[in-house]
Scaffold this motif. Sequence first.
Motif, PDB file in Angstrom:
ATOM      1  N   GLN A 230       0.821  -1.206   0.000  1.00 44.09           N
ATOM      2  CA  GLN A 230       0.000   0.000   0.000  1.00 44.09           C
ATOM      3  C   GLN A 230       0.856   1.258   0.000  1.00 44.09           C
ATOM      4  O   GLN A 230       0.528   2.224  -0.700  1.00 44.09           O
ATOM      5  N   GLN A 231       1.946   1.246   0.760  1.00 44.74           N
ATOM      6  CA  GLN A 231       2.812   2.422   0.774  1.00 44.74           C
ATOM      7  C   GLN A 231       3.464   2.649  -0.583  1.00 44.74           C
ATOM      8  O   GLN A 231       3.578   3.794  -1.033  1.00 44.74           O
ATOM      9  N   ASN A 232       3.881   1.577  -1.229  1.00 46.34           N
ATOM     10  CA  ASN A 232       4.479   1.712  -2.565  1.00 46.34           C
ATOM     11  C   ASN A 232       3.475   2.306  -3.543  1.00 46.34           C
ATOM     12  O   ASN A 232       3.818   3.163  -4.362  1.00 46.34           O
ATOM     13  N   ASN A 233       2.225   1.871  -3.458  1.00 51.44           N
ATOM     14  CA  ASN A 233       1.184   2.416  -4.330  1.00 51.44           C
ATOM     15  C   ASN A 233       0.891   3.879  -4.012  1.00 51.44           C
ATOM     16  O   ASN A 233       0.599   4.682  -4.908  1.00 51.44           O
ATOM     17  N   SER A 234       0.969   4.218  -2.720  1.00 51.47           N
ATOM     18  CA  SER A 234       0.760   5.608  -2.321  1.00 51.47           C
ATOM     19  C   SER A 234       1.852   6.506  -2.892  1.00 51.47           C
ATOM     20  O   SER A 234       1.565   7.596  -3.412  1.00 51.47           O
ATOM     21  N   ILE A 235       3.091   6.045  -2.788  1.00 51.69           N
ATOM     22  CA  ILE A 235       4.215   6.814  -3.338  1.00 51.69           C
ATOM     23  C   ILE A 235       4.059   6.971  -4.851  1.00 51.69           C
ATOM     24  O   ILE A 235       4.290   8.051  -5.412  1.00 51.69           O
ATOM     25  N   MET A 236       3.626   5.906  -5.510  1.00 57.05           N
ATOM     26  CA  MET A 236       3.411   5.958  -6.953  1.00 57.05           C
ATOM     27  C   MET A 236       2.313   6.969  -7.297  1.00 57.05           C
ATOM     28  O   MET A 236       2.436   7.733  -8.267  1.00 57.05           O
ATOM     29  N   ALA A 237       1.242   6.999  -6.506  1.00 56.69           N
ATOM     30  CA  ALA A 237       0.140   7.935  -6.753  1.00 56.69           C
ATOM     31  C   ALA A 237       0.604   9.373  -6.596  1.00 56.69           C
ATOM     32  O   ALA A 237       0.293  10.236  -7.434  1.00 56.69           O
ATOM     33  N   ILE A 238       1.350   9.648  -5.520  1.00 60.92           N
ATOM     34  CA  ILE A 238       1.829  11.011  -5.276  1.00 60.92           C
ATOM     35  C   ILE A 238       2.764  11.457  -6.398  1.00 60.92           C
ATOM     36  O   ILE A 238       2.664  12.576  -6.906  1.00 60.92           O
ATOM     37  N   GLY A 239       3.658  10.565  -6.795  1.00 58.44           N
ATOM     38  CA  GLY A 239       4.593  10.899  -7.863  1.00 58.44           C
ATOM     39  C   GLY A 239       3.916  11.112  -9.199  1.00 58.44           C
ATOM     40  O   GLY A 239       4.329  11.959 -10.003  1.00 58.44           O
ATOM     41  N   SER A 240       2.841  10.358  -9.465  1.00 57.84           N
ATOM     42  CA  SER A 240       2.168  10.458 -10.765  1.00 57.84           C
ATOM     43  C   SER A 240       1.455  11.784 -10.947  1.00 57.84           C
ATOM     44  O   SER A 240       1.151  12.187 -12.072  1.00 57.84           O
ATOM     45  N   GLY A 241       1.160  12.475  -9.824  1.00 59.46           N
ATOM     46  CA  GLY A 241       0.495  13.771  -9.923  1.00 59.46           C
ATOM     47  C   GLY A 241       1.391  14.869 -10.454  1.00 59.46           C
ATOM     48  O   GLY A 241       0.892  15.907 -10.921  1.00 59.46           O
ATOM     49  N   GLN A 242       2.716  14.653 -10.360  1.00 58.11           N
ATOM     50  CA  GLN A 242       3.705  15.629 -10.825  1.00 58.11           C
ATOM     51  C   GLN A 242       3.438  17.019 -10.229  1.00 58.11           C
ATOM     52  O   GLN A 242       3.172  17.116  -9.040  1.00 58.11           O
ATOM     53  N   LEU A 243       3.496  18.070 -11.034  1.00 59.26           N
ATOM     54  CA  LEU A 243       3.433  19.422 -10.477  1.00 59.26           C
ATOM     55  C   LEU A 243       2.022  19.846 -10.069  1.00 59.26           C
ATOM     56  O   LEU A 243       1.806  20.293  -8.940  1.00 59.26           O
ATOM     57  N   THR A 244       1.065  19.689 -10.945  1.00 60.63           N
ATOM     58  CA  THR A 244      -0.283  20.213 -10.680  1.00 60.63           C
ATOM     59  C   THR A 244      -1.355  19.134 -10.575  1.00 60.63           C
ATOM     60  O   THR A 244      -2.526  19.441 -10.369  1.00 60.63           O
ATOM     61  N   GLY A 245      -1.005  17.853 -10.711  1.00 52.65           N
ATOM     62  CA  GLY A 245      -1.965  16.779 -10.529  1.00 52.65           C
ATOM     63  C   GLY A 245      -2.802  16.466 -11.753  1.00 52.65           C
ATOM     64  O   GLY A 245      -2.759  17.169 -12.763  1.00 52.65           O
ATOM     65  N   LYS A 246      -3.584  15.415 -11.623  1.00 58.61           N
ATOM     66  CA  LYS A 246      -4.438  14.953 -12.728  1.00 58.61           C
ATOM     67  C   LYS A 246      -5.833  15.562 -12.684  1.00 58.61           C
ATOM     68  O   LYS A 246      -6.654  15.315 -13.568  1.00 58.61           O
ATOM     69  N   GLY A 247      -6.108  16.337 -11.648  1.00 54.57           N
ATOM     70  CA  GLY A 247      -7.421  16.962 -11.520  1.00 54.57           C
ATOM     71  C   GLY A 247      -8.341  16.182 -10.599  1.00 54.57           C
ATOM     72  O   GLY A 247      -8.262  14.955 -10.509  1.00 54.57           O
ATOM     73  N   LEU A 248      -9.205  16.887  -9.903  1.00 50.18           N
ATOM     74  CA  LEU A 248     -10.156  16.253  -8.994  1.00 50.18           C
ATOM     75  C   LEU A 248     -11.172  15.430  -9.759  1.00 50.18           C
ATOM     76  O   LEU A 248     -11.516  15.738 -10.909  1.00 50.18           O
ATOM     77  N   ASN A 249     -11.648  14.376  -9.108  1.00 47.17           N
ATOM     78  CA  ASN A 249     -12.688  13.495  -9.672  1.00 47.17           C
ATOM     79  C   ASN A 249     -12.274  12.846 -10.991  1.00 47.17           C
ATOM     80  O   ASN A 249     -13.114  12.521 -11.828  1.00 47.17           O
ATOM     81  N   THR A 250     -10.967  12.655 -11.154  1.00 52.44           N
ATOM     82  CA  THR A 250     -10.489  11.935 -12.329  1.00 52.44           C
ATOM     83  C   THR A 250     -10.856  10.467 -12.184  1.00 52.44           C
ATOM     84  O   THR A 250     -10.510   9.827 -11.193  1.00 52.44           O
TER      85      THR A 250
END
Length: 372
Positions: A230-250
């Motif tokens: 779960q922590q690895n997936n969390s780190i992957m999620a945070i990193g995938s957002g990059q600078l401004t993220g993918k947007g809410l409710n994606t």
Amino acid sequence: MFTKFNRKDYNFKLVILLLISIIVGTVVIDSADSSFTQKRIVGVVVGLIMMFFISIINYEFICKFYIVLYGANIVLLLLVLLVGKEVNNATRWIMVGGDGGIQFQPSEFSKILMIIFIAVLLDKFSTNNQINTFKCLLFYAISIGFTLLLIVSEPDLSTTICLTLVLLTMLYVAGLSYKIIGIALLIFLPLVGSFLWYIQQPNQKLLQDYQVARILQFIFPEQYGTEYSQQNNSIMAIGSGQLTGKGLNTSTMATVKDANFISEQQTDFIFSVVGEELGFVGCVFIIAIILLIVLQCIKVARYAKDTKGMLIASGMGLLVGYQSFINIAVATGVLPNTGIPLPFISYGLSSLISLCMGMGIVLNISMQKSRY
């Protein structure tokens, strides 16, 4: 009982910061899982009403009942062990009114009750210059030890660790000598090594198996990382957002949220939603708001009119600071996986309402300041 005040004496800076954090948390929770939004809004309304009501009650009046509050804290924690509801191998909740009734987590309210109790206790010892005496330290250890034992028995290791850090730091703020701190560290560090050795033994009794697995996964990620990811997936999620993220409710399978790589993401791993959908900018914004809330509590503590007020405001700032650090550190892989909500952001009505109640006391303390 009630505090007379002018509107200009009210700490609107702290109120605005709290409202911003709560609103942002509600938006992020709705994006993570909209099925929790309605209950979250109910919790927000109740929490804010409690905060504003408590803010006009003289905190000295509340402190008069510190023994009653401590007793209520112990009774609630005992009820959890006796009649509490078990969820995911942990008994932390009390149901009122059956399955369709109200569910709350006493350990969240225990944090606030213990901050008040310890603040009054340390104030009494400080008045008599007894903070560094054996009598004070023994009574202090017994007072907090019983509460911590009940919480860890649920089991709720994360809350136990967080509350321990808060209460020990309050002791330091009250005037604990550096000599005693040094002696405590000399005893504590070897105990940590012994603890880590002991929990790896086959028949150890201190922790649950899943708690041991999380600690070992953090220390030996190559050996245990594949099963507890779960922590690895969390780190992957945070990193995938990059600078401004993918947007809410994606809502695409390209997101960690919608691929269900993290269970209950709206609670302990809410920061991964922030990172993925709002990016680095959103993460920095959340951390900045929390930091400003902590700094406001420190400011209130600095100008409090007495030791009780100073310690309560300090304790609330410490609680928000430590709990936020633990939550974000877990989500980013800095600490072993342990479940604790991000203050004002994560879903969890007990956490939100109890923190709002605590902040209500801080607001009252700020209205009775000598000057700013």
